[in-house]
Design a protein around this motif. Structure first.
Motif, PDB file in Angstrom:
ATOM      1  N   HIS A 220       1.700   6.147  -4.472  1.00  0.00           N
ATOM      2  CA  HIS A 220       1.097   4.817  -4.341  1.00  0.00           C
ATOM      3  C   HIS A 220       1.741   4.102  -3.166  1.00  0.00           C
ATOM      4  CE1 HIS A 220       0.122   5.929  -8.489  1.00  0.00           C
ATOM      5  NE2 HIS A 220      -0.891   5.086  -8.390  1.00  0.00           N
TER       6      HIS A 220
ATOM      7  N   ASN B 174       0.598  -0.753  -4.472  1.00  0.00           N
ATOM      8  CA  ASN B 174       0.355   0.008  -5.695  1.00  0.00           C
ATOM      9  C   ASN B 174      -1.037   0.647  -5.731  1.00  0.00           C
ATOM     10  OD1 ASN B 174       1.549   1.005  -8.054  1.00  0.00           O
ATOM     11  ND2 ASN B 174       0.500  -0.514  -9.327  1.00  0.00           N
ATOM     12  N   GLN B 175      -1.595   0.904  -4.562  1.00  0.00           N
ATOM     13  CA  GLN B 175      -2.880   1.604  -4.467  1.00  0.00           C
ATOM     14  C   GLN B 175      -2.622   3.098  -4.307  1.00  0.00           C
ATOM     15  OE1 GLN B 175      -5.943  -0.067  -4.765  1.00  0.00           O
ATOM     16  NE2 GLN B 175      -4.524  -1.727  -5.319  1.00  0.00           N
ATOM     17  N   ALA B 176      -3.426   3.913  -4.999  1.00  0.00           N
ATOM     18  CA  ALA B 176      -3.244   5.362  -4.943  1.00  0.00           C
ATOM     19  C   ALA B 176      -3.477   5.888  -3.531  1.00  0.00           C
ATOM     20  CB  ALA B 176      -4.204   6.036  -5.917  1.00  0.00           C
ATOM     21  N   CYS B 177      -2.554   6.731  -3.074  1.00  0.00           N
ATOM     22  CA  CYS B 177      -2.701   7.367  -1.756  1.00  0.00           C
ATOM     23  C   CYS B 177      -3.496   8.665  -1.933  1.00  0.00           C
ATOM     24  CB  CYS B 177      -1.334   7.688  -1.158  1.00  0.00           C
ATOM     25  SG  CYS B 177      -0.289   6.258  -0.910  1.00  0.00           S
TER      26      CYS B 177
END
Length: 253
Positions: free
Chosen positions: A216, A220-223
């Motif tokens: 993340h 906190n965004q998914a990579c």
């Protein structure tokens, strides 16, 4: 069997008000005094230590054991570790960690760590125990060259056998216990000891292709794409390089 003490170290450094301290000082029965402490702290469960043929130590001898005990840094705190701490306590933690960093992370006696700190003995040991609870600091045990060599052999064997994303506990002779290293730290250690077999970009690619790893970003965004995952891996690798001298000083590898 006679009662010795509560097993949770932090319990021994709980702060009571002067009124509560005076009340507890009037109680001679050890068990009843512990019950009153539990009542004051609203404590419902206990973890106690009992023994036979006990020898009661004087306060002077207890202090001597405490101040002669050696402590060592196991890891660095994160930016969130001391969130919510009072500012003066936060700086006391930072100063204590800085002292543990000194002299190339060598183990240090409690009396040396306390020297120069603007705090009393009770607060000092409370800070130290809180850092131990957070697995940032460990207490040292006696060692031999043979024991350290055995630990290094075991840990290197474990590094070779492990799967990339499985959890393993590595032995630490200096503390007489185990230290958990996360999947990335283990992957980076393997690379560190076998860097001729795989360069860093190949390692990042292998981790990127492993479906068990999830990353993340700062928001906190998914990579999901390769570039953002590699960016996060680079940040984790820098963090690993900062901890590496600590692991080497612990004589784990």
């Amino acid at each position: 069997m006679n009662y010795i003490c509560e097993c949770v170290l932090a319990y021994h450094f709980k702060n009571f008000t002067p009124k509560q301290e005076n009340f507890l000082a009037q109680i001679n029965d050890v068990i009843f005094k512990e019950q009153m402490k539990d009542f004051i702290l609203n404590k419902q469960f206990r973890y106690d230590l009992y023994g036979r043929r006990l020898t009661k130590l004087s306060k002077k001898r207890i202090d001597n054991y405490l101040f002669e005990a050696q402590f060592v840094l196991l890891d660095y705190p994160t930016s969130q570790t001391f969130e919510g701490c009072e500012e003066n306590l936060k700086w006391a933690y930072i100063e204590l960690i800085s002292k543990l960093e000194g002299e190339d992370f060598a183990p240090k006696k409690a009396k040396k760590l306390l020297a120069g700190l603007n705090t009393d003995k009770k607060v000092f040991f409370s800070l130290l125990i809180n850092l131990m609870t957070l697995n940032l600091v460990g207490i040292c045990v006696p060692n031999t060259t043979h024991k350290i060599d055995e630990v290094k052999f075991y840990n290197h064997s474990l590094l070779k056998e492990q799967k990339l994303s499985q959890e393993y506990i590595f032995a630490c002779a200096l503390t007489g216990g185990g230290i958990s290293l996360d999947s990335l730290e283990r992957a980076f250690l393997n690379h560190y000891f076998n860097e001729n077999q795989m360069n860093l970009e190949e390692l990042f690619e292998r981790i990127y292709q492993d479906e068990n790893f999830h990353f993340h970003d700062a928001n906190n965004q998914a990579c999901k794409d390769r570039e953002s995952v590699f960016t996060q891996l680079s940040l984790h690798y820098k963090k690993f390089l900062r901890r590496l001298p600590i692991l080497m000083k612990l004589e784990m590898f």
